[in-house]
Write a protein that holds these residues in place. Structure first.
Motif, short mmCIF file in Angstrom:
data_model
loop_
_atom_site.label_atom_id
_atom_site.label_comp_id
_atom_site.label_asym_id
_atom_site.label_seq_id
_atom_site.Cartn_x
_atom_site.Cartn_y
_atom_site.Cartn_z
N ALA A 68 26.81 -72.98 50.43
CA ALA A 68 28.26 -72.93 50.22
C ALA A 68 28.98 -72.45 51.47
O ALA A 68 30.03 -73.00 51.86
CB ALA A 68 28.58 -72.04 49.02
N ALA A 192 38.67 -72.37 46.36
CA ALA A 192 37.64 -71.60 45.64
C ALA A 192 36.86 -72.47 44.68
O ALA A 192 35.62 -72.39 44.59
CB ALA A 192 38.28 -70.43 44.90
N THR A 196 32.79 -73.01 45.13
CA THR A 196 31.87 -72.55 44.09
C THR A 196 31.17 -73.72 43.41
O THR A 196 29.99 -73.61 43.04
CB THR A 196 32.63 -71.72 43.04
OG1 THR A 196 33.78 -72.45 42.59
CG2 THR A 196 33.08 -70.40 43.62
N SER A 197 31.86 -74.83 43.26
CA SER A 197 31.20 -76.02 42.70
C SER A 197 30.11 -76.53 43.63
O SER A 197 29.05 -76.97 43.17
CB SER A 197 32.24 -77.12 42.45
OG SER A 197 33.20 -76.70 41.51
N VAL A 258 30.43 -69.10 37.04
CA VAL A 258 31.38 -69.92 37.80
C VAL A 258 32.55 -70.34 36.92
O VAL A 258 33.71 -70.33 37.35
CB VAL A 258 30.65 -71.15 38.38
CG1 VAL A 258 31.65 -72.16 38.93
CG2 VAL A 258 29.70 -70.71 39.48
N TYR A 261 34.83 -67.42 36.53
CA TYR A 261 35.54 -67.15 37.78
C TYR A 261 36.65 -68.17 38.01
O TYR A 261 37.78 -67.80 38.40
CB TYR A 261 34.54 -67.18 38.93
CG TYR A 261 35.19 -67.04 40.29
CD1 TYR A 261 35.65 -65.81 40.75
CD2 TYR A 261 35.34 -68.16 41.12
CE1 TYR A 261 36.25 -65.68 41.99
CE2 TYR A 261 35.94 -68.04 42.37
CZ TYR A 261 36.38 -66.80 42.79
OH TYR A 261 36.98 -66.69 44.02
#
Length: 267
Positions: A68, A192, A196-197, A258, A261
């Motif tokens: 990431a 974001a 995160t994905s 995730v 979030y």
């Protein structure tokens, strides 16, 4: 641009439509999953599943975090629109098309060659052979995963960063925002979800990666995918059921994190 009309099905048409939609789901997930659950419930669990789950989580988590970060750095480099940045990013994405076994052999060739270059200098300084720190360790596995799944991290990060238009940066600079403030308060809320994905995609890919893990893993360092493969290759499907079920269950943990979030980010 008008919405498609909604058709209400009744009788045999409704049953046929429902059966057509449920058939792929039943054949692809419900029936195999039910069979695995039944086998796992009627077979004694194999030893070492807890350690294998920890190994899988550790490898996948470390690789996801690094990928990431690298994906985001690559996306920022692509914003410069220089030829070298574009060439490097596209070359990094080619590893996704390479089979895991081929990537593992390539990693062995690179790291063993590096080890051979270090050995003479180390021997002249200490009189001993340089310890095997590159091949046959977790570092080699993470390196192989990164080389394979870089594209899965770069593409979502690049797409997310495209939401940060030059006008946003220009407006922030006009208001006196520093670079650090712009990145944290303007860029990150917009990117974001994509970053995160990207990490989550790599996490899932690493969890189920088998060829590279089998070739590069240290001795007695099994993952859930390896245990499931070993039992399945011996036709011991009952013992293979539990590690096979644990792979998606382990993947649920970061997915839940995730999702929570991202929901907080949306609010």
């Amino acid at each position: 641009h008008k919405p498609a009309p909604r058709l209400t099905l009744r009788g045999g048409s409704a049953v046929a439509a429902l059966a057509a939609c449920l058939t792929p789901l039943a054949l692809g997930m419900i029936i195999p999953l039910g069979r695995l659950v039944w086998l796992a419930a009627h077979t004694e669990a194999a030893t070492g599943l807890a350690a294998a789950s920890l190994h899988s989580l550790t490898l996948a988590g470390i690789t996801a975090l690094i990928s990431a970060a690298l994906g985001l750095a690559t996306a920022y480099a692509l914003r410069s629109r220089t030829a070298i940045a574009t060439l490097a990013a596209r070359a990094a994405g080619l590893g996704y098309a390479v089979p895991g076994a081929v990537a593992a052999v390539g990693v062995i060739a690179i790291l063993s060659g590096t080890q051979a270059l270090i050995d003479p200098a180390w021997r002249s300084l200490t009189g001993e052979v340089f310890p095997i720190l590159l091949t046959g360790t977790g570092a080699a596995l993470v390196f192989a995963y990164l080389s394979r799944f870089a594209a899965a991290a770069i593409s979502p990060a690049e797409t997310a960063l495209a939401r940060v238009t030059p006008s946003l940066d220009g407006a922030a600079r006009t208001l006196g925002a520093t670079r650090r403030r712009r990145v944290w308060h303007i860029h990150w809320p917009l990117i974001a979800a994509g970053v995160t994905s990207a990490g989550l995609l790599v996490f899932v890919e690493v969890l189920k990666e088998l060829p590279a893990t089998m070739i590069l893993r240290p001795f007695n360092y099994d993952t859930l995918a390896i245990i499931a493969h070993n039992f399945a290759s011996d036709e011991r499907l009952g013992e293979a059921a539990m590690p096979s079920l644990l792979i998606p269950l382990v993947a649920l943990l970061p997915m839940i994190f995730v999702a929570r979030y991202l929901s907080r980010q949306d609010r």
